[in-house]
Design an enzyme around this catalytic site. Structure first.
Site, PDB file in Angstrom:
ATOM      1  N   LYS A   1      -3.143  -2.907   7.934  1.00 37.15           N
ATOM      2  CA  LYS A   1      -3.272  -4.371   7.998  1.00 37.15           C
ATOM      3  C   LYS A   1      -2.249  -5.021   7.070  1.00 37.15           C
ATOM      4  O   LYS A   1      -1.695  -4.376   6.200  1.00 37.15           O
ATOM      5  CB  LYS A   1      -4.699  -4.776   7.605  1.00 37.15           C
ATOM      6  CG  LYS A   1      -5.598  -5.114   8.801  1.00 37.15           C
ATOM      7  CD  LYS A   1      -5.134  -6.339   9.548  1.00 37.15           C
ATOM      8  CE  LYS A   1      -5.844  -6.559  10.855  1.00 37.15           C
ATOM      9  NZ  LYS A   1      -4.987  -7.016  11.936  1.00 37.15           N
TER      10      LYS A   1
ATOM     11  N   ASP B   1       0.882  -1.167   0.000  1.00 44.93           N
ATOM     12  CA  ASP B   1       0.000   0.000   0.000  1.00 44.93           C
ATOM     13  C   ASP B   1       0.917   1.214   0.000  1.00 44.93           C
ATOM     14  O   ASP B   1       1.657   1.450   0.955  1.00 44.93           O
ATOM     15  CB  ASP B   1      -0.860  -0.039   1.269  1.00 44.93           C
ATOM     16  CG  ASP B   1      -1.770   1.169   1.419  1.00 44.93           C
ATOM     17  OD1 ASP B   1      -1.603   2.151   0.664  1.00 44.93           O
ATOM     18  OD2 ASP B   1      -2.633   1.134   2.314  1.00 44.93           O
TER      19      ASP B   1
ATOM     20  N   TYR C   1       0.689  -0.090  15.057  1.00 44.82           N
ATOM     21  CA  TYR C   1      -0.199  -0.230  13.915  1.00 44.82           C
ATOM     22  C   TYR C   1       0.244   0.627  12.748  1.00 44.82           C
ATOM     23  O   TYR C   1       0.437   1.820  12.870  1.00 44.82           O
ATOM     24  CB  TYR C   1      -1.617   0.161  14.309  1.00 44.82           C
ATOM     25  CG  TYR C   1      -2.591  -0.031  13.185  1.00 44.82           C
ATOM     26  CD1 TYR C   1      -2.671  -1.271  12.556  1.00 44.82           C
ATOM     27  CD2 TYR C   1      -3.406   0.990  12.738  1.00 44.82           C
ATOM     28  CE1 TYR C   1      -3.553  -1.472  11.523  1.00 44.82           C
ATOM     29  CE2 TYR C   1      -4.298   0.797  11.701  1.00 44.82           C
ATOM     30  CZ  TYR C   1      -4.365  -0.448  11.090  1.00 44.82           C
ATOM     31  OH  TYR C   1      -5.246  -0.639  10.073  1.00 44.82           O
TER      32      TYR C   1
HETATM   33  P1  13P Z   1      -4.838  -0.770   5.022  1.00 46.63           P
HETATM   34  O1  13P Z   1      -3.863  -1.619   5.761  1.00 46.63           O
HETATM   35  O2  13P Z   1      -5.453  -1.480   3.873  1.00 46.63           O
HETATM   36  O3  13P Z   1      -4.223   0.540   4.635  1.00 46.63           O
HETATM   37  O4  13P Z   1      -6.075  -0.469   5.983  1.00 46.63           O
HETATM   38  C1  13P Z   1      -5.953   0.360   7.053  1.00 46.63           C
HETATM   39  C2  13P Z   1      -7.198   0.413   7.882  1.00 46.63           C
HETATM   40  O5  13P Z   1      -7.173   0.037   9.017  1.00 46.63           O
HETATM   41  C3  13P Z   1      -8.429   0.909   7.313  1.00 46.63           C
HETATM   42  O6  13P Z   1      -9.468   1.023   8.251  1.00 46.63           O
HETATM   43 MG    MG Z   2      -4.127   1.915   3.319  1.00 47.05          MG
HETATM   44 MG    MG Z   3      -4.476  -2.363   2.255  1.00 43.19          MG
END
Ligand code: 13P
Ligand code: MG
Ligand code: MG
Ligand code: 13P
Length: 367
Positions: A233, A11, A230
């Site tokens: 994800k 990402d 964090y």
């Molecule tokens: P990504 O890891 O896909 O950027 O998502 C982050 C997230 O927690 C969206 O609520």
């Molecule tokens: Mg993202």
């Molecule tokens: Mg993502």
């Protein structure tokens, strides 16, 4: 002939929150790879799943090749510069290190690679999931490679009936790769006991016991563990070879009709169902629901034919409707019970601080 399949995904920025990269961004990554692929890659393909861009590459340089990894890293860096220019959200989100150090593993991007002896026909599937973690593939792999209720090939085809060898990683362990090997069908219940805990025990690879050939590989890195906090994800990728001594493509795809609940969606902190989606889909409902795409390819001499978009078929439309209903049902109970991930998996530290502050206010009532 030995060939390596490498899929590396990150990402690096997204329009309107964590929804999808811009067309210009995927085009910038594609053009960087195209310009720098000479003498390195045989072929490549770019797609996005939610807000993640995946670069699938075929080459003859083996797994963990520094130059192939650097090509992907540099392409994501080049893309990040454009993402900043466009004011995209989370520009460079998954590039967790300042400089490249030989291998993108542990640096943020998800990586799945396998070196294979190319078959005369080499059908394979490239999966990419968004808003979830690598344990999301545990259930579909278990059903496809170990359950004859899903995979009649386990009964019908003698080589498939010899079973599979599984390499499972303990992803909670941060001081190196802690793995265990199990064989099915003999150790089916042991495998089940591990895979039920999908946030800790993750299938890393699956191998044919009849021939020793590798069938599947999953990216197992957890951003949570790399960054110590964090940063989004994990959004895992997976490569699966199909047909002949492996389950058929249809047997590999079938388990995704369940729309099983996985960790992910909305701030990486909820249990939501995994929706099979067409390639290049974004996300929406509570930054989700968690989604998985599947690009089907054939390969000859490393040259790719495809992709066929496996979840674009009309069959999956009714699955998506049902998964959307499951997503709404779970979200209706907000933060209560299984709707949210357990404490150790919550991706925000705010709640830990809040509970620590409240802890001091508890009193022990006298008898
Ligand atoms: P990504 O890891 O896909 O950027 O998502 C982050 C997230 O927690 C969206 O609520
Ligand atoms: Mg993202
Ligand atoms: Mg993502
Ligand atoms: P075809 O006869 O269309 O090749 O199908 C073979 C098969 O059994 C797929 O599951």
């Amino acid at each position: 002939m030995k060939l390596t399949l490498s899929v590396i995904k990150a990402d690096i920025g997204s329009i309107g929150g964590h929804i999808a990269p811009s067309h210009a961004l995927t085009a910038a990554v594609e053009s960087f790879v195209r310009t720098n692929a000479a003498n390195l890659l045989v072929d490549f393909a770019i797609s996005h799943t939610g807000d993640d861009i995946a670069i699938l590459m075929t080459h003859r340089r083996g797994e963990g090749d520094a130059q192939v990894h650097k090509l992907a890293w540099d392409a994501f860096q080049a893309g990040t510069a454009l993402a900043r220019q466009q004011g995209l959200y989370g520009a460079g989100q998954d590039l967790l290190r300042d400089s490249f150090s030989g291998n993108v593993k542990g640096m943020g991007p998800a990586v799945a690679e396998m070196e294979v002896e190319e078959r005369p026909a080499e059908p394979f599937l490239s999966f990419a999931a968004d808003k979830t973690d690598p344990g999301a593939y545990n259930l579909p792999l278990y059903l496809a490679f170990a359950d004859p209720m899903n995979t009649p090939g386990l009964m019908l085809a003698p080589k498939i009936a010899k079973g599979f060898r599984w390499v499972v990683m303990d992803v909670e362990h941060t001081g190196g790769d802690r793995v265990i090997e199990l064989v099915t069908p003999e150790e089916l219940y042991d495998l089940a006991a591990l895979l039920r805990d999908a946030e800790r025990f993750v299938v890393e690879s699956v191998w044919s016991r009849a021939t020793g050939e590798q069938a599947a590989v999953v990216s197992t890195s957890r951003l949570h563990n790399i960054a110590g906090k964090y940063t989004g994800k994990d959004d895992p990728v997976m490569l699966v070879r199909t047909q002949m001594n492996f389950p058929a493509t249809g047997e590999i795809l079938a388990p995704y009709q369940i729309g099983h609940y996985v960790a992910g969606g909305m701030r990486g902190s909820h249990n939501q169902p995994l929706m099979p989606v067409p390639l290049n889909s974004g996300t929406s409902y509570f930054d989700g629901p968690p989604c998985v795409s599947c690009a089907a390819y054939s390969m000859r001499g490393g040259k790719l034919t495809g992709p066929v978009d496996a979840f674009a078929h009309p069959f999956w439309q009714s699955v998506r409707l049902r998964v959307a209903e499951k997503a709404v049902e779970m979200r209706r109970q907000g933060f209560f019970g299984p709707a949210m991930l357990p404490m150790g998996e919550l991706e925000y530290t705010g709640i830990v601080e809040k509970l620590a502050a409240l802890e001091k206010r508890f009193v022990l009532r006298p008898d």
